[in-house]
Design a protein around this motif. Sequence first.
Motif, short mmCIF file in Angstrom:
data_model
loop_
_atom_site.label_atom_id
_atom_site.label_comp_id
_atom_site.label_asym_id
_atom_site.label_seq_id
_atom_site.Cartn_x
_atom_site.Cartn_y
_atom_site.Cartn_z
N ALA A 1 28.24 83.35 65.25
CA ALA A 1 28.34 83.71 66.66
C ALA A 1 27.89 85.43 66.75
O ALA A 1 27.38 85.63 67.78
CB ALA A 1 29.84 83.40 67.05
N SER A 2 28.45 86.34 65.58
CA SER A 2 28.21 87.44 66.14
C SER A 2 26.55 87.71 66.13
O SER A 2 26.22 88.61 66.63
CB SER A 2 28.98 88.44 65.26
N PHE A 3 25.89 87.06 65.02
CA PHE A 3 24.67 87.25 64.95
C PHE A 3 23.70 86.68 66.16
O PHE A 3 22.85 87.39 66.65
CB PHE A 3 24.13 86.43 63.81
N ARG A 4 24.38 85.47 66.80
CA ARG A 4 23.65 84.94 67.90
C ARG A 4 23.94 85.95 69.20
O ARG A 4 23.06 86.16 69.88
CB ARG A 4 24.32 83.70 68.28
N GLU A 5 25.06 86.45 69.13
CA GLU A 5 25.46 87.64 70.02
C GLU A 5 24.30 88.66 69.94
O GLU A 5 23.83 89.28 70.88
CB GLU A 5 26.83 88.24 69.76
N ASP B 1 39.77 78.41 57.19
CA ASP B 1 39.33 79.59 57.20
C ASP B 1 37.79 79.85 56.99
O ASP B 1 37.20 80.86 57.56
CB ASP B 1 40.02 80.50 56.12
N LEU B 2 37.32 79.04 55.96
CA LEU B 2 35.97 79.26 55.57
C LEU B 2 34.79 78.90 56.72
O LEU B 2 34.13 79.50 57.13
CB LEU B 2 35.74 78.27 54.33
N ARG B 3 35.45 77.75 57.42
CA ARG B 3 34.75 77.49 58.77
C ARG B 3 34.64 78.32 59.84
O ARG B 3 33.63 78.99 60.47
CB ARG B 3 35.25 75.75 59.13
N GLU B 4 35.84 79.19 60.03
CA GLU B 4 35.83 80.13 60.94
C GLU B 4 35.08 81.20 60.45
O GLU B 4 34.46 81.94 61.66
CB GLU B 4 37.57 80.73 61.22
N LEU B 5 35.13 81.48 59.31
CA LEU B 5 34.49 82.56 58.93
C LEU B 5 32.95 82.45 59.02
O LEU B 5 32.19 83.36 59.80
CB LEU B 5 34.51 82.82 57.21
N LYS B 6 32.34 81.34 58.74
CA LYS B 6 30.97 81.12 58.91
C LYS B 6 30.83 81.08 60.47
O LYS B 6 29.62 81.41 61.08
CB LYS B 6 30.68 79.70 58.30
N LYS B 7 31.65 80.49 61.22
CA LYS B 7 31.39 80.34 62.88
C LYS B 7 31.33 81.87 63.29
O LYS B 7 30.52 82.22 64.12
CB LYS B 7 32.36 79.88 63.35
N GLY B 8 32.26 82.85 62.89
CA GLY B 8 32.32 83.89 63.18
C GLY B 8 30.87 84.67 63.11
O GLY B 8 30.38 85.43 63.72
N ILE B 9 30.46 84.76 61.54
CA ILE B 9 28.95 85.16 61.41
C ILE B 9 28.02 84.70 62.34
O ILE B 9 27.38 85.36 62.77
CB ILE B 9 28.73 84.93 59.98
#
Lengths: 296, 348
Positions: free
Chosen positions: A24-28, A14-22
Amino acid sequence: MEFLDEFPEMGRKDLRELKKGIDASFREFSRANGDGIEAFFEPLMHFMVWLEKLMLATPWPIMILIFGLLAWWGSRSIWLALGTVASFLVIGYFGMWEDTMATVAIISVATLVCIGVGIPLGILMSRSDRMQAAITPILDIMQTIPSFVYLIPIIMLLGIGKVPGLLAVCVYAIPPIVRLTNLGIRLVDKEVLEAADAFGASSRQKLFDVQIPLALPNIFAGVNQTIMMALAMVVIASMIGVKGLGVPVLRAISNQYLALGLMNGLAIVALAIIFDRVSQQYGKRLQKHREGGHGV
Amino acid sequence: MSDIKVSIKNLYKIFGSNPKSMVQHVENGCSKADLLANHKHVLGLNNVNINIPARQIQVIMGLSGSGKSTLIRHFNRLIEPTAGQVLVDGEDVLSMSEDQLRDFRRNKMSMVFQKFALLPHRTVIDNVSFGLKIKGLPVEEQHERAQKWIDRVGLTGFEQNYPAQLSGGMQQRVGLARALATDADILLMDEAFSALDPLIRNDMQDILLKLQDELHKTIIFITHDLDEALRIGDNIVILRDGAVIQQGAPQEIVLDPADDYVRDFIKDINRARVLNVESVMEEGTSDSGLSFASTTTLEEALPAMAAANVTSANVEQDGTVIGMVTLNDMIGGIARPARHEGEGVTYR
């Protein structure tokens, strides 16, 4: 008692997903807005490039003369002016002229940006307690968060270069001028403000005729602090592509060149002392009217 | 009597979290101490009613904490009252909009402060011009008018000095000139001379009285110093715990104090210097051949009578005899009024 021995932390996945999500959205976000933000800062970059080129294109004796005159105009001290001239002569003799000009350029522009944004922000903060309560924690974060941490989003947004460097310097250097403008205005004598009210001053007249002039000593202390903190960021800014005295210092660190590091480091120190003394003397000169046998 | 310039009606000021709801308690006779103890609100002003005549000096006096500085700030609405009315030339100051109020403060009423409240970064002339600058006059006119008042208060030659370079008395002259320069007809003076040395204070009182002789402004003067009040006041209001205890001419207050608080206040003053022959005269005429104008003080009259070796004299007003005074009348006037037995007054 597994619960007490092991902290009930979030699942690794979950933690990895959360970091990835942040991320990715910032990259976006940066892909979508990066160009726009860059365009917004373009005039600033042009100004900085223009200033640096101008200082390098001007013959060095004239530049040194200008620095000496500026020091004298600010401090009215012949010794400070001579010291400034001597420092720049030594800097030039040891081959650091170009890097020093680049550093002076970025420090000047960063200070101007900080004054232009910081003083109005400080005034805003002094006008309402709610505003102060909202801005103070942001300033706390800006001053304490490790610089490398906010370099990451700045690089993601703007890449490497002068503008991200300038932003990094400003983020670090702007808090003192905001704080001290706010403090200075809040410390203005209540009686004098009451007198302004009693004579029917509008809030604009109060701000420009009473509050800002009386807060000037504090505002000026803020400008001084801002310059010093901007200089402290020179080395870190050079990591993201800002030219100047920080670049050779970085090279010296990675290659263990003691003399190179020491010389460029001392050049930064010399700049800091000159800026500090001249701006302090200038601030003191603004306060001349406070002298006299009787306090007010 | 002359026309009324400023009138304060049923003014209440209560400090606390819900002042409006406390007015009822105070109207029902709740005292300052009880209001604080039972309702946690501070009573600043309690049903104050004052009519201030035009072109005279109205003194408002009381000890610290009596509400006098709070009261003076209601005249130009630096403090909003909890209830009541403030009328200036019949106009209600409390119903003014922000713009009207600013205009009113710029043109109608100016103020002198206890701690001078000058701008330390401006020269004397720029400080005196302050009110004119606020009004938006052109710089030349500001300076021309300021210069006139600088000359009048005796600061010629100090125009380019900064306040910090002047003594306290001179700084307050700047404050006075600044207030006069706006040509407002009403002058508020909040303990204007209290921070000065006694001799300088006397000087400033002289300057004020001399200016008033010509300008005839309506001056509202706050002080805790009875000698000052008696010297400059045409009328005096005495405040205690936010309420008016007595108002009247200086003579009336000295001769007929309303209660022991006022009696304590006046017990140490030089009564012979305050009282005039008219206030102690009786009916009849004297054949001593000596006569005094009605405003002659006892301090002036007594030695004259001793020199003429007489025990009575006529009192004249505009050349006609309106009564006579005897030595006994005068001694009775000077004698300190006795306190009522058993009535102790404590001040906090």
